[in-house]
Design a protein around this motif. Structure first.
Motif, short mmCIF file in Angstrom:
data_model
loop_
_atom_site.label_atom_id
_atom_site.label_comp_id
_atom_site.label_asym_id
_atom_site.label_seq_id
_atom_site.Cartn_x
_atom_site.Cartn_y
_atom_site.Cartn_z
N PRO A 98 0.82 -1.22 0.00
CA PRO A 98 0.00 0.00 0.00
C PRO A 98 0.85 1.27 0.00
O PRO A 98 1.98 1.27 0.53
CB PRO A 98 -0.81 -0.11 1.29
CG PRO A 98 0.03 -0.97 2.19
CD PRO A 98 0.69 -1.95 1.28
N MET A 99 0.33 2.33 -0.58
CA MET A 99 1.05 3.61 -0.61
C MET A 99 1.25 4.18 0.78
O MET A 99 2.17 4.96 1.02
CB MET A 99 0.29 4.61 -1.48
CG MET A 99 0.26 4.25 -2.97
SD MET A 99 -0.61 5.49 -3.95
CE MET A 99 0.45 6.92 -3.69
N ALA A 100 0.39 3.77 1.73
CA ALA A 100 0.50 4.27 3.10
C ALA A 100 1.70 3.70 3.83
O ALA A 100 2.08 4.17 4.89
CB ALA A 100 -0.78 3.94 3.87
#
Length: 214
Positions: free
Chosen positions: A176-178
């Motif tokens: 995930p980009m997070a």
């Protein structure tokens, strides 16, 4: 060193007696350090057959001046290996390296014929200093060569090994980009150098993201 001050109950306070207890071996372990401790101080230490002693305990030649000083000694260093690209901070420990960092900075220090640059970080007078490696042309064992004030060091710590770390796989290949994804990097010679000198980063377009090593 222990200092004791006492008063005889039958004497006035003006008749105070002070006694200073010290151990020359605790004050200095190297030849030049022992001489430096003696100079300009109340400590009557001197070099005696391989250790720092007081004259009364010396059954050998008692030396109080730095005449024909012995060579510095490298007893150990860490880490024992690093990448051929250089940049590894190596901590060297031993005796008679120098009473000031300038002594070490002006020394001739090489590792397998390649310069290792002294750093003031981590310097302990006489006993320890740090140097940073530069680029090596080959892999393999590299020997230290250290000369301080024309004194060539004795090296008891073994050889430093240079290797070329390689990465064979990275899993998983997405996340995930997070952030928060644990990435496993596999390869060879990935444990070289100091962990604090190691960086794992992911390049995305023109951005560079550094991963936390755990």
């Amino acid at each position: 060193m222990v200092t004791w001050t006492g008063n005889d109950i039958n004497q006035t306070l003006s008749n105070t007696t002070s006694v200073t207890l010290y151990d020359c071996r605790d004050l200095a372990s190297g030849y030049l350090e022992c001489i430096a401790v003696r100079m300009g101080s109340e400590f009557a230490c001197g070099w005696c057959g391989g250790s720092c002693e007081v004259m009364q305990e010396c059954s050998n030649t008692f030396i109080t001046e730095g005449i024909n000083p012995p060579a510095p000694v490298i007893n150990s260093f860490t880490p024992m290996s690093g990448p051929v690209e250089g940049g590894t901070a190596i901590t060297l420990r031993g005796t008679d390296f120098g009473g000031t960092f300038i002594d070490v900075q002006n020394s001739i220090l090489t590792l397998g014929g390649v310069a290792c640059t002294p750093l003031i970080t981590g310097y302990i007078p006489w006993h320890q200093f740090v140097c940073e490696t530069t680029h090596f042309l080959t892999e393999g064992s590299k020997d230290f060569s250290l000369t301080i004030d024309s004194r060539v060091a004795i090296v008891n710590g073994g050889s430093f090994t240079t290797v070329d770390p390689t990465v064979s796989s990275v899993t998983p290949t997405f996340g995930p980009m997070a952030g928060g994804t644990k990435v496993v990097v596999r390869g060879s010679a990935l444990n070289v150098g100091n962990q604090e000198d190691t960086r794992v980063s992911l390049e995305v377009s023109e951005s560079n993201y550094v991963c936390k090593i755990s």
